[in-house]
Design an enzyme around this catalytic site. Structure first.
Site, short mmCIF file in Angstrom:
data_model
loop_
_atom_site.label_atom_id
_atom_site.label_comp_id
_atom_site.label_asym_id
_atom_site.label_seq_id
_atom_site.Cartn_x
_atom_site.Cartn_y
_atom_site.Cartn_z
N CYS A 199 42.76 35.15 30.73
CA CYS A 199 42.00 35.71 29.83
C CYS A 199 42.37 35.84 28.37
O CYS A 199 41.93 35.48 27.46
CB CYS A 199 41.31 37.01 30.03
SG CYS A 199 42.03 37.94 31.33
N ARG A 212 51.01 34.77 40.40
CA ARG A 212 51.12 36.30 40.66
C ARG A 212 52.03 36.40 41.81
O ARG A 212 51.99 35.70 42.78
CB ARG A 212 49.81 36.81 40.99
CG ARG A 212 48.71 36.81 40.06
CD ARG A 212 47.35 37.33 40.46
NE ARG A 212 46.49 36.93 39.49
CZ ARG A 212 44.97 37.35 39.68
NH1 ARG A 212 44.54 37.86 40.58
NH2 ARG A 212 44.33 36.99 38.56
N GLN A 226 42.04 29.14 38.98
CA GLN A 226 40.63 29.98 39.03
C GLN A 226 39.74 29.09 38.40
O GLN A 226 40.05 28.35 37.35
CB GLN A 226 40.92 31.09 38.18
CG GLN A 226 41.67 32.44 38.90
CD GLN A 226 41.87 33.54 37.86
OE1 GLN A 226 42.19 33.48 36.95
NE2 GLN A 226 41.61 34.57 38.52
N ASP A 272 37.61 29.79 36.18
CA ASP A 272 37.41 30.95 35.50
C ASP A 272 36.55 30.46 34.03
O ASP A 272 36.35 29.39 33.89
CB ASP A 272 38.84 31.14 34.99
CG ASP A 272 38.93 32.69 34.60
OD1 ASP A 272 38.28 33.61 34.74
OD2 ASP A 272 40.07 33.18 34.22
N HIS A 310 35.22 32.74 30.37
CA HIS A 310 34.92 34.05 29.62
C HIS A 310 33.76 33.66 28.66
O HIS A 310 33.61 32.92 27.95
CB HIS A 310 36.34 34.40 28.75
CG HIS A 310 37.33 34.55 29.70
ND1 HIS A 310 38.17 33.69 30.36
CD2 HIS A 310 37.64 35.85 30.54
CE1 HIS A 310 39.06 34.21 31.10
NE2 HIS A 310 38.62 35.41 31.12
N LYS A 345 31.77 45.91 37.36
CA LYS A 345 32.02 44.51 37.83
C LYS A 345 31.08 44.30 39.08
O LYS A 345 30.63 45.26 39.60
CB LYS A 345 33.30 44.33 38.15
CG LYS A 345 33.91 45.12 39.29
CD LYS A 345 35.35 44.69 39.61
CE LYS A 345 35.83 45.54 40.68
NZ LYS A 345 37.28 45.27 41.08
N HIS A 405 34.10 38.27 32.05
CA HIS A 405 35.02 37.76 32.73
C HIS A 405 34.16 37.23 34.09
O HIS A 405 33.48 38.00 34.65
CB HIS A 405 36.06 38.40 33.29
CG HIS A 405 36.85 39.04 32.41
ND1 HIS A 405 38.32 38.93 32.09
CD2 HIS A 405 36.70 39.89 31.55
CE1 HIS A 405 38.89 39.61 31.14
NE2 HIS A 405 37.76 40.15 30.69
#
Length: 638
Positions: free
Chosen positions: A335, A364, A382, A384, A386, A466, A512
């Site tokens: 992000c 991570r 990911q 991912d 946004h 979420k 997200h």
RNA sequence: GCCCUUGUAGCUCAGCUGGUAGAGCAAUUGAUUUGUAAUCAAUAGGUCCGCGGUUCGAAUCCGUGCGGGGGCACCA
């Protein structure tokens, strides 16, 4: 004199106080035999519980979930009894029934060994055979506490303390052995039958808190019949067979090694699968109006401080110090980088919603004990994105994300999806009015999706509510994959703005979202869902061409070339093995289509198709084959 | 991270109470020319996870580190 109402509405009048045994006996002989416990006005009680006033009652048998739980709860008591008889001095903590079984937590210096488990099991069988009556007593709170203090059962002392004041402190006796317990229990130790098994020992923290002592937990399973026990054991075995770590090795997809625990070494075939998913996803996102970007893996510490990750997530981040002493972090999330791309150039309300996707690889530092094949790794990609939008656009954007996710799951064979909605947590940022808005926008989207959802109160992220998308696999296991979060915080912290109609600078809302979540994890789930037998379009190696003998190698090579040129992944097996051998080998490797080429095929310019898991053969002209299978070489929805 | 358990050939595994390793499959080579789930034979293949210790001698016993597995905790 109690009037007893049965589940079917029938009423029985008794002329004295009555217990479950008597009620069951009155109803039928078979129910009397099967009765385990009783539900009285919705509360579960022992069969010996005396009913004094009019009540609605249900006799619980092993066919009810509560009955199964009761059997398991009894079994765990009997296990604890066996353990304390065999290993005097062992302290007992708690022992509940759980899904498919039970456990009991013990405190003892020496660890339990597998041989101990066998011993315990044998002892349990003895106890069951004795079939001693189970009795309930109510103790004074203080008496119970003093007693447990005196005999050194520290955990029971704590448990007595944690029983709410308005509840009785009950003790259950199984023969001479007794335990502090809420109940209910079956009437005697023989009632559980003999279809139980101790399955494993492990450590578990007292009260689930890692600051507390680690206890020894023995797990077991218990069933009303041999068949049910066997079925359960078989189910476990079947689940082991589809373990993606095992299949990943067999199918030559990936491996792990010591030099980088929790990071995947993708082999040719595994990477092909990975890339197929990525290109599929690209196509779907293109369709849905996303623009793909890419941001650095390593970013200066100051950015992570600004975004809040350094403080909030620091323990899980890999950092790196350069020779000139600058501190960088390897991104654990995409992000902040994405916001920086957004921040380039002025954005107008006309640019919104702006959907930026990124196949970002994040690292991570997960606790070593958490690692598990592809399902829990330290480095993952990911899918991912946004979405920057205005307040008013939240619902619509959420709804389109939800639809996209459902479409994608369906393409991959997951029809069963449920949602978990989490709303504002106690610790949060932002005005309540903004929370009202984002929560109702999200809820509206969920309701519009018409999917089943559960609410996790107060479990949202600190920056917004979420949704988590949970899918169910072929053997009924739930996997949390996609996620969608409304964020009113990060854009502000990182200074993202847009110019609205009246020429004012405003902070955009950021959504997200990840569809698969992690590509690595999703591939693990896919493998287990399909037992490695992936659908044709996603299969890493779709076709193996097999000549009947080396006389037909040239034709097989030609067929292979043509297939590859048509965009289907294919290989040809020219090894000096016979046909049976090759069919077996490639079937075990889960190649969906084998093409056999021999004299007949050469003569007719055709191929013989053998699909995985059938021994039917189908002959087809090569031209027709290419045409038919090219159209199968894409996702159902594309 | 914590508890238990485990680490032998590319893979799956054997190796009892200490005497420096063995099978099947795979690989290589040769023979075989195969029509729908394992053709035959020969050959080669090992820092017994790393480090330290005990011992005349360690794959085996002890300590420690790393990795794997099962749980617990964690999953922002």
């Amino acid at each position: 004199m109690p009037n007893i109402t049965l589940p079917d509405g029938k009423k029985i009048k008794f002329d004295k106080e009555v217990n479950g045994i008597e009620i069951a006996e009155k109803i039928s002989k078979s129910l009397y035999k099967q009765a385990l416990i009783i539900s009285v006005n919705g509360e579960l009680k022992d069969l010996t519980y005396l009913i004094k006033k009019d009540s609605s009652v249900k006799i619980i048998t092993s066919k009810d979930k509560e009955g199964l739980d009761a059997i398991r709860h009894d079994t765990t008591h009997i296990m604890a009894m066996a353990v304390q008889e065999l290993f005097p001095g062992t302290k007992i903590a708690i022992g509940p029934a759980i899904k498919d079984g039970f456990y009991y937590d013990f405190s003892r210096k020496n660890p339990f060994t597998p041989e101990d488990l066998e011993k315990i099991e044998r002892k349990m069988k003895e106890i069951v055979e004795k079939n001693e009556p189970t009795k309930r007593e109510v103790w004074e709170r203080k008496v119970a506490k003093d007693h447990y203090k005196k005999i050194g059962e520290d955990y029971k002392v704590e448990l007595v303390d944690s029983i709410p004041d308005d509840q009785e402190v009950s003790i259950y006796y199984h023969g001479k052995w007794y335990d502090l317990c809420r109940g209910p229990h079956l009437t005697s130790t023989g009632k559980i039958g003999k279809y139980f098994k101790l399955t494993k020992v492990s450590g578990a923290y007292w009260r689930g808190d890692s600051n507390n002592e680690m206890l020894q937990r023995i797990y077991g399973t218990s069933w009303p019949s041999k068949k049910e026990l066997d079925d359960y054991l078989k189910r476990i075995e079947e689940a082991e067979k589809r373990d993606h770590r095992k299949l990943g090795k067999e199918m030559d997809l990936f491996h792990f090694r010591e030099e980088s625990p929790g990071s995947v070494f993708w082999h040719e075939k595994g990477w092909a699968l990975f890339q197929k998913l990525v290109s599929y996803m690209r196509a779907k996102q293109e369709e849905a109006g996303y623009r793909e970007i890419n941001t650095p893996e390593i970013l200066d510490r100051t950015l992570w401080e600004k975004s809040g990750h350094w403080e909030k997530f620091g323990e899980n981040m890999y950092t790196s110090t350069t020779p000139d002493e600058k501190v960088f972090a390897i991104k654990p999330m995409n992000c902040p980088g994405c916001v920086q791309v957004y921040n380039q150039g002025l954005k107008s309300y006309r640019d919104l919603p702006l959907r930026m996707s990124e196949f970002g690889k994040v690292h991570r530092y997960e606790p070593s004990g958490a690692l598990h094949g592809l399902l829990r790794v330290r480095a993952f990609t990911q899918d991912d994105a946004h979405i920057f939008c205005t307040d008013d656009q939240i619902t619509e954007e959420c709804l389109s994300v939800t639809n996209l996710i459902l479409e994608i799951y369906k393409d991959l064979g997951f029809e069963n999806v449920i949602l978990k909605y989490s709303d504002r947590p106690d610790v949060r940022v932002g005005e309540d009015s903004v929370w009202d808005k984002s929560e109702s926008a999200l809820l509206k989207a969920i309701k519009a999706s018409k999917l089943e959802y559960s609410v996790n109160k107060g479990e949202g992220a600190f920056y917004g509510p979420k949704i988590e998308f949970v899918l169910t696999d072929a053997i009924g296991r739930d996997w949390q994959c996609g996620t969608l979060q409304v964020d009113l915080n990060l854009p502000d912290r990182l200074g993202a703005t847009y110019v609205n109609k009246s020429g004012e600078k405003k902070v955009p809302v950021m959504l997200h979202r990840a569809l698969f979540g992690s590509l690595e994890r999703f591939i693990g789930i896919l493998i287990e869902h399909y037992s490695g037998k992936l659908p044709f379009w996603i299969s890493p190696l779709q076709i193996m061409v097999i000549p009947v003998s080396d006389e037909f190698d040239d034709y097989a090579k030609l067929v292979n070339d043509k297939i590859r040129k048509s965009g289907i992944s294919s290989n040809v097996d020219l090894k000096n093995h016979n046909l049976n051998y090759k069919i077996r080998e490639h079937s075990l490797a889960k190649v969906p289509i084998l093409l056999i080429c021999g004299k007949k095929e050469v003569d007719t310019n055709s191929v013989t198709i053998r699909k995985l898991d059938t021994n039917k053969q189908e002959n087809m002209e090569l031209k027709t084959f290419l045409k038919n299978f090219s159209s199968l070489n894409k996702a159902p929805s594309l």
